[in-house]
Design an enzyme around this catalytic site. Structure first.
Site, mmCIF file in Angstrom:
data_model
loop_
_atom_site.group_PDB
_atom_site.id
_atom_site.type_symbol
_atom_site.label_atom_id
_atom_site.label_comp_id
_atom_site.label_asym_id
_atom_site.label_seq_id
_atom_site.Cartn_x
_atom_site.Cartn_y
_atom_site.Cartn_z
ATOM 1 N N ASP A 101 8.215 19.333 54.162
ATOM 2 C CA ASP A 101 9.164 20.339 53.678
ATOM 3 C C ASP A 101 10.464 19.672 53.227
ATOM 4 O O ASP A 101 10.794 18.560 53.666
ATOM 5 C CB ASP A 101 9.493 21.349 54.786
ATOM 6 C CG ASP A 101 8.270 22.149 55.196
ATOM 7 O OD1 ASP A 101 7.337 22.263 54.383
ATOM 8 O OD2 ASP A 101 8.259 22.644 56.333
HETATM 9 N N1 URA Z 1 4.812 20.992 59.426
HETATM 10 C C1 URA Z 1 5.874 21.704 58.946
HETATM 11 O O1 URA Z 1 6.142 22.819 59.382
HETATM 12 N N2 URA Z 1 6.639 21.121 58.009
HETATM 13 C C2 URA Z 1 6.429 19.889 57.533
HETATM 14 O O2 URA Z 1 7.172 19.415 56.671
HETATM 15 C C3 URA Z 1 5.324 19.158 58.038
HETATM 16 C C4 URA Z 1 4.534 19.747 58.981
#
Ligand code: URA
Length: 238
Positions: A101
């Site tokens: 993310d």
């Molecule tokens: N899980 C998440 O919620 N976000 C990420 O970036 C990676 C794994």
């Protein structure tokens, strides 16, 4: 014999999805004939051209990046935000292996080796990813057990995970949890914690398989050694 879109993606020309688009829109020829059907298989002796240019196989590059916050994990962004590729100096067409993310930091692999990227992302290969999660409040043993047995997110039960409390800070009322999962659903870790009533404040992926980012500062990257690439192949094929 291999599927045409797989051969194009594995050459490093583009992602498999993009290769499918190129084929479907009639931009790919095999031995001089337009092939716009996705099921077509080719072999080494076939000549592939895309937009009139012969498909060349790029030298493979493998990079481990310590992704900073505020950078997106795609190759381009219509909002013009910084992407992980903006952090890397290369003349190769690299692709991120999976996604982190915008606000998640840590280990991200980038490569033009489509075969290895797909193997690493395929759930059947159960590649472990270790995350450090900061949440508000104290996380009890019961909650840790729930997370480790699997919780429901978007009507899907997550697989067994390894979960442990690393630290509880009384002053800030926050817990640091280590969680190891091998799946890679969208926002999986955040959703897993939401499912048990916790909001993720910070998320860092510390490790993918045996590769960690402890020696890389935020935004730094390094090339994998041949030995590491072989070891990754061994992990996905074992
Ligand atoms: N899980 C998440 O919620 N976000 C990420 O970036 C990676 C794994």
């Amino acid at each position: 014999m291999e599927r045409l879109q797989k051969v194009i993606a594995n050459s490093g020309y583009c992602s498999r999805r993009k290769a499918e688009e190129l084929i479907s829109s009639g931009k790919v020829k095999v031995n001089g004939i337009i092939i716009d059907c996705l099921g077509t298989c080719v072999d080494k002796n076939d000549t592939i051209t895309i937009l009139g240019k012969p498909l060349e196989v790029e030298k493979k590059e493998y990079i481990l990046l310590n992704k900073p916050r505020g950078v997106i994990t795609t190759t381009s962004d219509e909002k013009n935000r910084q992407t992980v590729l903006d952090l890397i100096e290369t003349d190769k067409r690299l692709y991120p292996v999976g996604r982190l993310d915008y606000d998640t930091t840590g280990a991200l692999l980038l490569t033009n080796d489509g075969e290895l990227a797909n193997l690493l992302m395929h759930p059947k290969n159960k590649i472990e990813k270790l995350y450090i999660v900061k949440v508000e409040g104290f996380v009890s043993k019961d909650i840790l057990t729930k997370l480790s047995n699997g919780v429901y997110i978007d009507n899907f039960k997550t697989a067994k995970a390894k979960v442990r409390l690393k630290k509880f800070d009384k002053k800030s009322n926050t817990s640091l949890i280590e969680i190891i999962i091998h799946e890679g659903k969208n926002h999986q870790v955040k959703k897993m914690f939401e499912a048990v009533g916790y909001r993720v404040l910070k998320l860092k992926r510390e490790k993918i398989a045996f590769l960690d980012v402890q020696n890389l500062k935020s935004g730094e990257y390094r090339y994998l050694s041949l030995k590491e690439v072989k070891k990754l192949y061994a992990e996905v094929k074992s």
